[in-house]
Design a protein around this motif. Sequence first.
Motif, PDB file in Angstrom:
ATOM      1  N   TYR A   1       0.832  -1.210   0.000  1.00  0.00           N
ATOM      2  CA  TYR A   1       0.000   0.000   0.000  1.00  0.00           C
ATOM      3  C   TYR A   1       0.864   1.256   0.000  1.00  0.00           C
ATOM      4  O   TYR A   1       0.688   2.155  -0.832  1.00  0.00           O
ATOM      5  N   GLN A   2       1.823   1.322   0.903  1.00  0.00           N
ATOM      6  CA  GLN A   2       2.669   2.512   1.004  1.00  0.00           C
ATOM      7  C   GLN A   2       3.611   2.649  -0.187  1.00  0.00           C
ATOM      8  O   GLN A   2       3.890   3.763  -0.654  1.00  0.00           O
ATOM      9  N   GLN A   3       4.090   1.519  -0.714  1.00  0.00           N
ATOM     10  CA  GLN A   3       4.942   1.563  -1.898  1.00  0.00           C
ATOM     11  C   GLN A   3       4.158   2.093  -3.098  1.00  0.00           C
ATOM     12  O   GLN A   3       4.667   2.908  -3.870  1.00  0.00           O
ATOM     13  N   ASP A   4       2.918   1.621  -3.249  1.00  0.00           N
ATOM     14  CA  ASP A   4       2.098   2.053  -4.377  1.00  0.00           C
ATOM     15  C   ASP A   4       1.728   3.529  -4.260  1.00  0.00           C
ATOM     16  O   ASP A   4       1.698   4.259  -5.261  1.00  0.00           O
ATOM     17  N   LEU A   5       1.444   4.001  -3.044  1.00  0.00           N
ATOM     18  CA  LEU A   5       1.153   5.420  -2.851  1.00  0.00           C
ATOM     19  C   LEU A   5       2.361   6.281  -3.256  1.00  0.00           C
ATOM     20  O   LEU A   5       2.213   7.283  -3.958  1.00  0.00           O
ATOM     21  N   ALA A   6       3.545   5.870  -2.803  1.00  0.00           N
ATOM     22  CA  ALA A   6       4.757   6.624  -3.116  1.00  0.00           C
ATOM     23  C   ALA A   6       5.041   6.620  -4.613  1.00  0.00           C
ATOM     24  O   ALA A   6       5.393   7.649  -5.202  1.00  0.00           O
ATOM     25  N   ALA A   7       4.881   5.460  -5.245  1.00  0.00           N
ATOM     26  CA  ALA A   7       5.124   5.357  -6.680  1.00  0.00           C
ATOM     27  C   ALA A   7       4.141   6.211  -7.461  1.00  0.00           C
ATOM     28  O   ALA A   7       4.492   6.857  -8.458  1.00  0.00           O
TER      29      ALA A   7
END
Length: 203
Positions: free
Chosen positions: A98-104
């Motif tokens: 979730y956090q990786q996708d938000l950052a990307a």
Amino acid sequence: MWFDFLNTGDSEGQPRDEVAHYGRLQDWVNAIASTTSLSEVDAQRVGIWGTSLGGRDVLVVAGIERRLKAVVSQTPLIRWTAAAGARMAGYGDDMRRYQQDLAADRESRALGKEPAYVTFLGNYHGQITLQSYQPTALVDVTPLMELISPTPLLFILAEEDYLPGQRDAFAAANEPKSMVTISGNHFSPYTISKQNAIEATRE
């Protein structure tokens, strides 16, 4: 009276189908101002209703908008934590992804690319942006609950709702207030039968 929030439906704003958290609050205030200015509207009988995220919105608005004569908050999102955002976005407990996708997605949008979307039901063409699930500064609206009084407050809660903090928020509100509970989960208010609604229990 009804209206479409910023970025959705017939309202303007980019990107499309994105929940503009602070913009929604301003939309509410503008809608109230517009409604109370109409000659055919009794300005002494204007109330607001919201459900889920909208249930949170109306609590915040009722705390700052004294023209309201009633507020109804149904299955409200009280604590917008990263965990709650991940779950609502369909990531379950996979916080890392979730956090990786938000950052990307933030990086991609900064480069002028299209936003990432998540499948959703409602007036969002079946989707809303991933960034819509990003927690904001309004992480917990519980401290704002005492500001609603003397506007009458009604909470409608589902017994098996997974969102945290709803009863704590109700307890933090001053009178006048009342609560109605219905069976089912967070989405049951949209699917329960009329008879079940009639049989809802008052606390």
